[in-house]
Design an enzyme around this catalytic site. Structure first.
Site, short mmCIF file in Angstrom:
data_model
loop_
_atom_site.label_atom_id
_atom_site.label_comp_id
_atom_site.label_asym_id
_atom_site.label_seq_id
_atom_site.Cartn_x
_atom_site.Cartn_y
_atom_site.Cartn_z
N SER A 162 -25.14 17.11 4.47
CA SER A 162 -24.66 17.10 5.86
C SER A 162 -25.62 16.30 6.72
O SER A 162 -26.83 16.34 6.53
CB SER A 162 -24.55 18.53 6.40
OG SER A 162 -25.80 19.17 6.39
N CYS A 174 -26.96 21.55 7.43
CA CYS A 174 -26.61 22.86 6.86
C CYS A 174 -26.93 22.86 5.37
O CYS A 174 -27.97 23.32 4.95
CB CYS A 174 -25.14 23.16 7.10
SG CYS A 174 -24.71 23.22 8.86
N CYS A 175 -26.04 22.32 4.58
CA CYS A 175 -26.28 22.30 3.15
C CYS A 175 -25.76 20.99 2.59
O CYS A 175 -25.06 20.25 3.27
CB CYS A 175 -25.57 23.47 2.47
SG CYS A 175 -23.81 23.55 2.83
N GLY A 176 -26.09 20.70 1.34
CA GLY A 176 -25.63 19.47 0.73
C GLY A 176 -26.17 18.27 1.47
O GLY A 176 -27.34 18.21 1.83
#
Length: 263
Positions: A110, A106-108
């Site tokens: 993950s 998703c983001c970061g």
């Protein structure tokens, strides 16, 4: 040689410009269909040995069970190739569990797990064991020496659970994932702690192999073969030391090198 791992078969062997009639050991290939609570869960093509451990380990890897106490009953019909499993109340959810769902990043930071069940059951390893470089070499040599089924057929993968000092158990299968599931099933069935153990493995370290090691809670994975890029990405994030190309007196450490000690 396991009586369930291979079968003798007449062959024509070409040698020195002519055919010679001989018998050879051929690895058995066996389809096993697992039903859970009356529903077909999966069909595994495997070596027909230690099938109870295979079923237990596979269900644990898939997140269907956590311990053997989650299984109310299990019957293996080796003649017909079926394993009938009944889970205890509150066990396997309904139909959605049978269909794997892709979970992307998703983001970061993950994690890029393939499937929802992998995300739920893979464990990040904190701490873990240390292993001397000489012990890595010795354990791989021991796996090779004790892999009698592979020596006879040339067609089986081998996996061992070990401490830095000795082998605990070895399992073989035509499928490298199955060999690991048999180890997992053995540990769950006999209540063998896995956090202080390592895996010694004959096959390629794919992302699926790495995830199975993570689900077992093992911090070090030794292989005589190569890893894949996704396996190493996952190993980095999950805290697993991957040692590959362990052959003779040499090997490569791909992730978390601090667990391998020189001297």
């Amino acid at each position: 040689m396991s009586g369930f791992a291979a079968k003798r078969r007449p062959i024509a062997k070409y040698r020195n410009g002519r055919f010679v009639e001989e018998e050879d050991e051929i690895a058995l290939e066996f389809p096993l269909t697992i039903t859970v609570n009356g529903e077909e869960f999966a069909t595994i093509v495997c070596t027909p040995a230690h099938l109870d451990e295979l079923v237990i380990g596979f269900l644990a890897s898939e997140g269907a069970i956590r311990t053997c106490s989650d299984i109310k009953g299990m019957t293996i019909d080796g003649e017909r190739g079926f394993a009938y499993v009944e889970l205890a109340a509150g066990g396997l959810p309904a139909k959605q569990f049978y269909a794997k769902r892709f979970i992307g990043s998703c983001c970061g930071k993950s994690r890029q797990f393939y499937f929802y069940n992998d995300m739920k059951t893979a464990k990040t390893i904190v701490g873990g064991i240390t292993v001397k470089a000489d012990d890595c070499i010795r354990l791989m040599k021991a796996l090779h020496e004790r892999s009698t089924d592979f020596a006879a057929t040339g067609g089986l993968h081998n996996a061992a659970l070990a401490t830095p000092d000795e082998m605990v158990v070895i399992r073989s299968d035509i499928g490298r994932h199955n060999a690991l599931d048999k180890l997992y099933g053995y540990c769950l069935r006999h209540q063998v702690a896995m956090k202080d153990k390592l895996i010694v493995f004959s096959g390629r370290v794919s992302s699926e192999v790495l995830l199975k090691a993570a689900k077992m809670g093992v911090s070090v994975l030794l292989s005589k073969s190569a890893p894949t890029t996704l396996a190493l990405d996952l190993a980095d994030e999950l805290g697993i030391t991957v040692v590959g190309f362990l052959r003779g007196q040499a090997f490569n450490v791909y992730t978390h090198e601090s667990r391998i000690i020189i001297g």
